[in-house]
Design an enzyme around this catalytic site. Structure first.
Site, short mmCIF file in Angstrom:
data_model
loop_
_atom_site.label_atom_id
_atom_site.label_comp_id
_atom_site.label_asym_id
_atom_site.label_seq_id
_atom_site.Cartn_x
_atom_site.Cartn_y
_atom_site.Cartn_z
N GLU A 115 0.83 -1.30 0.03
CA GLU A 115 -0.10 -0.03 -0.18
C GLU A 115 0.94 1.29 -0.16
O GLU A 115 2.02 1.25 0.80
CB GLU A 115 -0.99 0.23 1.22
CG GLU A 115 -2.26 0.48 1.18
CD GLU A 115 -3.05 -0.21 -0.02
OE1 GLU A 115 -3.21 0.03 -1.16
OE2 GLU A 115 -3.78 -1.25 0.31
N TYR A 129 -3.40 12.24 0.52
CA TYR A 129 -2.71 11.36 -0.30
C TYR A 129 -1.85 12.16 -1.20
O TYR A 129 -0.66 11.76 -1.39
CB TYR A 129 -3.66 10.98 -1.52
CG TYR A 129 -3.54 9.81 -2.51
CD1 TYR A 129 -3.25 8.33 -2.16
CD2 TYR A 129 -2.76 10.20 -3.78
CE1 TYR A 129 -2.75 7.54 -3.09
CE2 TYR A 129 -2.36 9.32 -4.55
CZ TYR A 129 -2.28 7.96 -4.48
OH TYR A 129 -1.96 6.97 -5.18
N ASP A 148 -4.44 0.55 -9.50
CA ASP A 148 -5.93 0.47 -9.65
C ASP A 148 -6.44 -0.02 -11.12
O ASP A 148 -7.11 -0.96 -11.35
CB ASP A 148 -6.75 1.47 -9.14
CG ASP A 148 -6.44 1.76 -7.66
OD1 ASP A 148 -5.87 0.95 -6.93
OD2 ASP A 148 -7.09 3.09 -7.46
N GLY A 175 -13.40 2.90 -1.61
CA GLY A 175 -12.01 2.29 -1.77
C GLY A 175 -11.85 1.08 -2.50
O GLY A 175 -10.76 0.41 -2.43
N GLU A 184 -7.16 9.62 -15.37
CA GLU A 184 -7.60 10.01 -14.01
C GLU A 184 -6.60 11.04 -13.56
O GLU A 184 -7.19 12.03 -12.78
CB GLU A 184 -7.25 8.73 -13.10
CG GLU A 184 -7.52 9.01 -11.68
CD GLU A 184 -8.78 8.28 -10.98
OE1 GLU A 184 -9.34 7.34 -11.52
OE2 GLU A 184 -9.26 8.68 -9.88
C1 GLA Z 1 -5.24 4.48 -4.46
C2 GLA Z 1 -4.58 4.83 -5.58
C3 GLA Z 1 -3.45 3.80 -5.97
C4 GLA Z 1 -2.66 3.54 -4.71
C5 GLA Z 1 -3.35 3.37 -3.52
C6 GLA Z 1 -2.68 3.27 -2.12
O1 GLA Z 1 -5.93 3.34 -4.39
O2 GLA Z 1 -5.44 4.86 -6.59
O3 GLA Z 1 -2.66 4.15 -7.06
O4 GLA Z 1 -1.78 4.64 -4.37
O5 GLA Z 1 -4.24 4.27 -3.09
O6 GLA Z 1 -1.86 2.21 -2.15
#
Ligand code: GLA
Length: 385
Positions: free
Chosen positions: A33, A225, A176, A123, A164
């Site tokens: 993560e 973030y 993702d 999420g 995105e």
């Molecule tokens: C979100 C972002 C991913 C990654 C996660 C954390 O999901 O879209 O790219 O950075 O957070 O691991």
């Protein structure tokens, strides 16, 4: 909503039959993560919750999309793609169209009904699933016309990520979109986020991935973030490397005192998390679920104590899960600040774990959890109807 119902909706909305169905899944991340934007390692799996588009090409360079979730409709011309003033969900589709065209691909318009079964904003990457499903819809619409897309899975994921980043304006990493593009049934996907090399790793049998949505709003997520990303870049700069991926655990521990706090703690998480992913992949290959679960636990504790992206709700789920016999490990998944946690649990103990969460979580947080059993599933694709 099943495919028959979506076809009926399409026929009702557009007065003709759809010719293709495109789909893309959401994901959970098993471990790794906040490592993707540090050029590091991740191990997600695609889940059995999709965004689906049934559609048919049009010849006038227009995209019309009807949302079965929200009941509204959006349309845009491919030669002039502005940000949506109607349903904000359509920006994911608009962004994909914009980026594909700027990459030099000729697109074919289409009519579509879009429906998402990936819980929104919790999420599980509903946005990446919309992006990849839209990209697949363009591939389907182009395949019957003069403009097939001919992108491989990693290229498609990169373009969806760009949509995105550049159109929607969220500075996410590659994970993702990559897993939504390339997931495989029964497999987790080990990704090197620098080279984009990837390997499928079989999921162990006899265990279940249980997903618990905390139902807590993720209000701080975007700014926190970006702040974490900046802190990682600062750490890489001080350590004289391109990205934290380039720092081994040994080097980091030797040079840790060169970094001020909280930069040192953020970097410590990333450096150790990369190492944990490598160990987790080895454990999966050896069918060593106990070690894999322990690494999941360490990952969560590090995200909570060092990276500072957990929440009291996520911690509550993790603590409840860990107290149930047959749970190998539990951790938050995704960016954090609310959203979902996952637990790896013996098949025989799924009911016990579900009951424990349903009983204890509302008592501890005043919120109702949503609980999903998820299986590793196929990535994005399309087929003719
Ligand atoms: C979100 C972002 C991913 C990654 C996660 C954390 O999901 O879209 O790219 O950075 O957070 O691991």
């Amino acid at each position: 909503m099943d495919i028959t119902e979506l076809i009926a909706r399409f026929t009702h909305a557009f007065g003709r039959r759809p010719t293709f169905v495109a789909r893309a899944p959401g994901r959970v991340n098993l471990i790794g993560e906040h490592t993707d934007y540090n050029d590091g390692f991740v191990l997600p799996m695609a889940i059995d919750r999709d965004v689906t588009i049934v559609g048919a090409p049009r010849d006038d360079g227009v995209v019309r999309l009807h949302s079965a979730n929200f009941g509204d409709e959006t349309h845009f011309a491919l030669d002039h793609i502005a940000r949506a003033t109607d349903g904000a969900w359509s920006n994911y589709a608009r962004g994909v169209a914009d980026v594909l065209q700027r990459a030099g691909l000729a697109l074919h318009g289409f009519d579509g009904v879009i429906h998402g079964e990936v819980p929104i904003g919790s999420g599980l990457s509903s946005s990446a699933a919309i992006e990849m499903a839209t990209l697949m819809a363009f591939a389907a619409a182009g395949a019957v016309g003069p403009a097939p897309l001919n992108l491989d899975g990693p290229q498609a994921a990169r373009l969806a990520q760009r949509a995105e980043n550049e159109f929607v304006g969220v500075n996410c990493g590659i994970m993702d979109q990559f897993i939504s593009s390339l997931g495989k049934a029964g497999r987790a996907l080990f990704i090197d986020c620098r080279s984009l090399a990837y390997e499928f790793v079989p999921m162990p049998t006899g265990v279940t991935v249980l997903v618990v949505d905390t139902s807590a709003p993720r209000s701080l997520a975007a700014s926190a973030y970006n702040e974490r990303r900046a802190q990682c870049e600062q750490a890489a700069h001080v350590l004289g490397v391109r990205a934290l991926r380039d720092v081994s655990v040994e080097t980091f521990e030797r040079r840790r005192s060169e970094l001020p706090d909280p930069i040192a703690r953020r970097a410590a998480h990333v450096v150790h998390e990369n190492q944990r992913v490598l160990e987790a992949v080895a454990a999966l290959r050896a069918n060593d679920v106990a070690t894999f679960g322990r690494l999941m636990n360490h990952s969560h504790d590090s995200l909570r104590d060092l990276y500072g992206v957990s929440s009291k709700e996520l911690d509550a789920v993790v603590e409840i899960a860990r107290s149930v016999p047959g749970v190998y490990g539990a951790r938050m998944t995704g960016a954090g600040f609310g959203g979902c946690a996952i637990a790896l649990v013996d098949d025989a103990q799924v009911a016990e774990l579900t009951q424990a969460v349903e009983r204890e979580y509302p008592r501890r947080t005043g919120r109702e959890p949503k609980i999903y059993v998820c299986t590793a599933s196929e990535g994005a694709g399309w087929r003719s109807l």
